[in-house]
Design an enzyme around this catalytic site. Sequence first.
Site, PDB file in Angstrom:
ATOM      1  N   CYS A 122       0.805  -1.224   0.000  1.00  0.00           N
ATOM      2  CA  CYS A 122       0.000   0.000   0.000  1.00  0.00           C
ATOM      3  C   CYS A 122       0.836   1.270   0.000  1.00  0.00           C
ATOM      4  O   CYS A 122       0.293   2.379  -0.015  1.00  0.00           O
ATOM      5  CB  CYS A 122      -0.918   0.015   1.218  1.00  0.00           C
ATOM      6  SG  CYS A 122      -2.002  -1.423   1.286  1.00  0.00           S
ATOM      7  N   LYS A 187     -10.343  -0.911   9.153  1.00  0.00           N
ATOM      8  CA  LYS A 187     -10.174  -1.903   8.090  1.00  0.00           C
ATOM      9  C   LYS A 187      -9.342  -3.044   8.650  1.00  0.00           C
ATOM     10  O   LYS A 187      -8.184  -2.852   9.034  1.00  0.00           O
ATOM     11  CB  LYS A 187      -9.467  -1.248   6.899  1.00  0.00           C
ATOM     12  CG  LYS A 187      -9.194  -2.204   5.753  1.00  0.00           C
ATOM     13  CD  LYS A 187      -8.614  -1.454   4.563  1.00  0.00           C
ATOM     14  CE  LYS A 187      -8.314  -2.380   3.409  1.00  0.00           C
ATOM     15  NZ  LYS A 187      -7.759  -1.656   2.250  1.00  0.00           N
ATOM     16  N   ARG A 209      -0.571  -7.677   4.872  1.00  0.00           N
ATOM     17  CA  ARG A 209      -0.921  -6.317   5.277  1.00  0.00           C
ATOM     18  C   ARG A 209      -1.158  -6.194   6.789  1.00  0.00           C
ATOM     19  O   ARG A 209      -1.800  -5.274   7.264  1.00  0.00           O
ATOM     20  CB  ARG A 209      -2.175  -5.853   4.534  1.00  0.00           C
ATOM     21  CG  ARG A 209      -2.109  -5.966   3.018  1.00  0.00           C
ATOM     22  CD  ARG A 209      -2.945  -4.899   2.334  1.00  0.00           C
ATOM     23  NE  ARG A 209      -3.349  -5.225   0.976  1.00  0.00           N
ATOM     24  CZ  ARG A 209      -2.526  -5.278  -0.071  1.00  0.00           C
ATOM     25  NH1 ARG A 209      -1.241  -5.054   0.080  1.00  0.00           N
ATOM     26  NH2 ARG A 209      -3.000  -5.561  -1.273  1.00  0.00           N
ATOM     27  N   GLU A 225      -9.227   3.865  16.553  1.00  0.00           N
ATOM     28  CA  GLU A 225      -8.969   4.202  15.145  1.00  0.00           C
ATOM     29  C   GLU A 225      -9.980   5.238  14.640  1.00  0.00           C
ATOM     30  O   GLU A 225      -9.620   6.218  13.992  1.00  0.00           O
ATOM     31  CB  GLU A 225      -9.078   2.952  14.262  1.00  0.00           C
ATOM     32  CG  GLU A 225      -7.853   2.064  14.243  1.00  0.00           C
ATOM     33  CD  GLU A 225      -6.737   2.605  13.347  1.00  0.00           C
ATOM     34  OE1 GLU A 225      -6.852   3.725  12.830  1.00  0.00           O
ATOM     35  OE2 GLU A 225      -5.735   1.885  13.190  1.00  0.00           O
ATOM     36  N   LYS A 240     -14.857  -2.268   7.624  1.00  0.00           N
ATOM     37  CA  LYS A 240     -14.633  -3.191   6.519  1.00  0.00           C
ATOM     38  C   LYS A 240     -13.857  -4.400   7.001  1.00  0.00           C
ATOM     39  O   LYS A 240     -12.875  -4.199   7.707  1.00  0.00           O
ATOM     40  CB  LYS A 240     -13.838  -2.432   5.462  1.00  0.00           C
ATOM     41  CG  LYS A 240     -13.444  -3.229   4.262  1.00  0.00           C
ATOM     42  CD  LYS A 240     -12.590  -2.373   3.364  1.00  0.00           C
ATOM     43  CE  LYS A 240     -12.002  -3.277   2.306  1.00  0.00           C
ATOM     44  NZ  LYS A 240     -10.947  -2.665   1.578  1.00  0.00           N
ATOM     45  N   SER A 266     -15.287  -8.106  -1.279  1.00  0.00           N
ATOM     46  CA  SER A 266     -15.318  -9.067  -2.380  1.00  0.00           C
ATOM     47  C   SER A 266     -15.579 -10.498  -1.915  1.00  0.00           C
ATOM     48  O   SER A 266     -16.375 -11.217  -2.515  1.00  0.00           O
ATOM     49  CB  SER A 266     -14.001  -8.986  -3.161  1.00  0.00           C
ATOM     50  OG  SER A 266     -12.897  -9.206  -2.304  1.00  0.00           O
ATOM     51  N   TYR A 305     -20.896  -5.021  -3.926  1.00  0.00           N
ATOM     52  CA  TYR A 305     -20.848  -5.447  -5.329  1.00  0.00           C
ATOM     53  C   TYR A 305     -22.236  -5.843  -5.828  1.00  0.00           C
ATOM     54  O   TYR A 305     -22.431  -6.041  -7.024  1.00  0.00           O
ATOM     55  CB  TYR A 305     -19.846  -6.595  -5.489  1.00  0.00           C
ATOM     56  CG  TYR A 305     -18.444  -6.147  -5.130  1.00  0.00           C
ATOM     57  CD1 TYR A 305     -17.658  -5.477  -6.055  1.00  0.00           C
ATOM     58  CD2 TYR A 305     -17.939  -6.327  -3.838  1.00  0.00           C
ATOM     59  CE1 TYR A 305     -16.394  -5.015  -5.714  1.00  0.00           C
ATOM     60  CE2 TYR A 305     -16.680  -5.874  -3.487  1.00  0.00           C
ATOM     61  CZ  TYR A 305     -15.914  -5.212  -4.423  1.00  0.00           C
ATOM     62  OH  TYR A 305     -14.676  -4.731  -4.081  1.00  0.00           O
TER      63      TYR A 305
END
Length: 318
Positions: A122, A187, A209, A225, A240, A266, A305
């Site tokens: 990232c 996240k 990550r 956060e 998320k 996803s 989506y």
Amino acid sequence: MRRLRINPRIRELVRETRLGPKDLVQPIFVDEGIREASEVPSMPGIHRLPLSDVGKEAGHLADLGIPAAILFGIPARKDKVGSGAYDPKGIVQRAVAAVKETTDLAVITDVCLDEYTSHGHCGVLRDGQIDNDATLQLHARTAVTHARAGADMVAPSGMMDGQVAALRAALDAEGFLELPILAYAVKYASALYGPFREAAASTPSFGDRRSHQMDAPNAREALAEARLDVEEGADIIMVKPALPYLDILAALRAAMDVPLAAYQVSGEYSMLKAAAGKGWLGEDRVVEECLTAIKRAGASFIITYSARDFARRAMGIP
Ligand code: PBG
């Protein structure tokens, strides 16, 4: 209790949570390296689009009553410093302009380098680790190019410390004082991002990550956060993934007054599609139930989506 469940009209009257196309945001993948739409194998119904198709797709979404799309770019070339992300003529910058030329759909842009770096991380690396502050500068530059292209909102997703403050300062300095920031504040380092990484070819070439995205077992940390991001100037806070983290969403809703977004990611989509494809679940009802649950837990809107398909059904289009 059964009196108020007796028929569909009565149930409609007393419904506590309502879900419609206006609650949803559709992600769009724009690929600089293709000429024709190409379906993402692990995400049936979701396509990577060439730039030439983006305006038309945005027009469809607007006609369906969906208020916004979030754009993800896949550059033709990637490099170590993710230059495509902050190229004023980069793929997302051109896609934003194309959408704004065609429709009044609101355009949100994802601000991160992972789709643009050759190593898939990232940010920029130093000694094999992401250099937080050097990365902030590039994220800020990226956001400014999105703003210049006409984005309605920018969404930093890199989970770097201080990313909201860095974007706010850069945007203000360039005159974009009124551009809101949707912060991917909460996240998690989730295994549910796999299909996205296939779509965006953004799987890290080494490591993962976990040095910046949140550790799934932590809930109180999510509040820390979110509070930091609000202090830094975030206008909307995002959680998320969505369905496995409804406890987090509900806790944030109780503790904070800013609008909350949830990203049904996803992997959540792929799981549903796979089961539906086998005839094991009825897709329409399961999608509606899951999205309603996300709203009920406290989301002001949901990135999903399934937005386009949900809206088509809501309008009675087969
Ligand atoms: C980072 C980004 C990711 C997603 C949204 N923004 C990928 C990641 O963190 O690896 C994932 C979304 C999804 O899985 O649907 N640019």
